[in-house]
Design a protein around this motif. Structure first.
Motif, PDB file in Angstrom:
ATOM      1  N   LYS A  42      80.533 -47.315  66.108  1.00  0.00           N
ATOM      2  CA  LYS A  42      79.466 -47.817  65.231  1.00  0.00           C
ATOM      3  C   LYS A  42      79.459 -49.340  65.256  1.00  0.00           C
ATOM      4  O   LYS A  42      80.450 -49.971  65.577  1.00  0.00           O
ATOM      5  CB  LYS A  42      79.663 -47.349  63.783  1.00  0.00           C
ATOM      6  N   ARG A  43      78.325 -49.911  64.854  1.00  0.00           N
ATOM      7  CA  ARG A  43      78.211 -51.372  64.757  1.00  0.00           C
ATOM      8  C   ARG A  43      78.304 -51.811  63.305  1.00  0.00           C
ATOM      9  O   ARG A  43      77.892 -51.087  62.401  1.00  0.00           O
ATOM     10  CB  ARG A  43      76.857 -51.845  65.298  1.00  0.00           C
ATOM     11  N   TRP A  65      76.354 -50.485  59.935  1.00  0.00           N
ATOM     12  CA  TRP A  65      75.183 -51.339  59.675  1.00  0.00           C
ATOM     13  C   TRP A  65      73.952 -50.537  59.270  1.00  0.00           C
ATOM     14  O   TRP A  65      73.131 -51.006  58.496  1.00  0.00           O
ATOM     15  CB  TRP A  65      74.851 -52.187  60.903  1.00  0.00           C
ATOM     16  N   ASP A  66      73.827 -49.295  59.798  1.00  0.00           N
ATOM     17  CA  ASP A  66      72.651 -48.482  59.490  1.00  0.00           C
ATOM     18  C   ASP A  66      72.842 -47.615  58.242  1.00  0.00           C
ATOM     19  O   ASP A  66      71.947 -46.874  57.859  1.00  0.00           O
ATOM     20  CB  ASP A  66      72.293 -47.592  60.681  1.00  0.00           C
ATOM     21  N   GLY A  67      74.023 -47.711  57.601  1.00  0.00           N
ATOM     22  CA  GLY A  67      74.286 -46.951  56.387  1.00  0.00           C
ATOM     23  C   GLY A  67      75.095 -45.688  56.597  1.00  0.00           C
ATOM     24  O   GLY A  67      75.554 -45.083  55.628  1.00  0.00           O
ATOM     25  N   GLU A  68      75.286 -45.280  57.848  1.00  0.00           N
ATOM     26  CA  GLU A  68      76.120 -44.098  58.093  1.00  0.00           C
ATOM     27  C   GLU A  68      77.516 -44.394  57.567  1.00  0.00           C
ATOM     28  O   GLU A  68      78.031 -45.495  57.717  1.00  0.00           O
ATOM     29  CB  GLU A  68      76.178 -43.774  59.585  1.00  0.00           C
ATOM     30  N   ARG A 102      72.239 -49.664  51.817  1.00  0.00           N
ATOM     31  CA  ARG A 102      72.029 -48.939  53.076  1.00  0.00           C
ATOM     32  C   ARG A 102      72.773 -47.602  53.099  1.00  0.00           C
ATOM     33  O   ARG A 102      72.332 -46.655  53.721  1.00  0.00           O
ATOM     34  CB  ARG A 102      72.407 -49.809  54.271  1.00  0.00           C
ATOM     35  N   GLU A 105      70.531 -45.197  51.127  1.00  0.00           N
ATOM     36  CA  GLU A 105      69.330 -44.911  51.913  1.00  0.00           C
ATOM     37  C   GLU A 105      69.630 -43.980  53.079  1.00  0.00           C
ATOM     38  O   GLU A 105      68.856 -43.073  53.371  1.00  0.00           O
ATOM     39  CB  GLU A 105      68.705 -46.221  52.398  1.00  0.00           C
ATOM     40  N   TRP A 106      70.766 -44.178  53.735  1.00  0.00           N
ATOM     41  CA  TRP A 106      71.147 -43.300  54.845  1.00  0.00           C
ATOM     42  C   TRP A 106      71.386 -41.877  54.323  1.00  0.00           C
ATOM     43  O   TRP A 106      70.945 -40.901  54.942  1.00  0.00           O
ATOM     44  CB  TRP A 106      72.407 -43.819  55.544  1.00  0.00           C
ATOM     45  N   ARG A 109      68.065 -40.265  53.682  1.00  0.00           N
ATOM     46  CA  ARG A 109      67.425 -39.854  54.949  1.00  0.00           C
ATOM     47  C   ARG A 109      68.111 -38.615  55.525  1.00  0.00           C
ATOM     48  O   ARG A 109      67.451 -37.721  56.040  1.00  0.00           O
ATOM     49  CB  ARG A 109      67.486 -40.992  55.971  1.00  0.00           C
ATOM     50  N   LYS A 110      69.422 -38.549  55.435  1.00  0.00           N
ATOM     51  CA  LYS A 110      70.159 -37.404  55.971  1.00  0.00           C
ATOM     52  C   LYS A 110      69.795 -36.109  55.220  1.00  0.00           C
ATOM     53  O   LYS A 110      69.622 -35.072  55.845  1.00  0.00           O
ATOM     54  CB  LYS A 110      71.657 -37.649  55.891  1.00  0.00           C
ATOM     55  N   ALA A 115      67.940 -38.643  59.329  1.00  0.00           N
ATOM     56  CA  ALA A 115      69.030 -39.477  59.860  1.00  0.00           C
ATOM     57  C   ALA A 115      69.635 -38.875  61.111  1.00  0.00           C
ATOM     58  O   ALA A 115      69.601 -37.732  61.381  1.00  0.00           O
ATOM     59  CB  ALA A 115      70.110 -39.641  58.807  1.00  0.00           C
TER      60      ALA A 115
END
Length: 115
Positions: A42-43, A65-68, A102, A105-106, A109-110, A115
């Motif tokens: 992951k980033r 960074w993407d909330g995962e 984030r 929000e992730w 979405r999941k 997600a």
């Protein structure tokens, strides 16, 4: 039903260690391997240390960074901070900073399947 299956004297009945809650056993090697894999794949990963409660041990949450995110139990807050530093990622006390938006929000979405 099993209501009385645990009945008996403590001397004769042996129960395995807890697999959850504050009395749970932690496989440190498995936890470190999981966290290393998450960071490597992951980033922008950051760590958030959650305090122990009456239900859970101290936990560490890694958020990309993407909330995962991923969560694992650790023996102590000190060890959570040490593991994070060893992984080379920023680490925060969740009581001081809270969770980043984030992450929520992730998760949202999941649940929706986006997600």
């Amino acid at each position: 039903m099993g209501w009385f299956s645990r009945r008996g004297t403590r001397k004769t009945v042996k129960f395995p260690g807890r697999s959850d809650g504050p009395g749970m056993e932690i496989d440190r090697k498995e936890v470190e391997t999981h966290l290393q894999t998450f960071v490597a794949t992951k980033r922008g990963v950051e760590a958030y240390v959650e305090p122990a409660t009456s239900v859970t041990k101290t936990t560490i949450v890694l958020i990309a960074w993407d909330g995962e995110w991923t969560r694992r139990a650790v023996p102590s807050p000190k060890e959570a901070f040490e593991v994070s530093r060893k992984l080379g990622i920023p680490v925060y006390d969740v009581n001081q900073t809270g969770y980043p938006n984030r992450m929520r929000e992730w998760s949202k979405r999941k649940r929706r399947g986006d997600a």
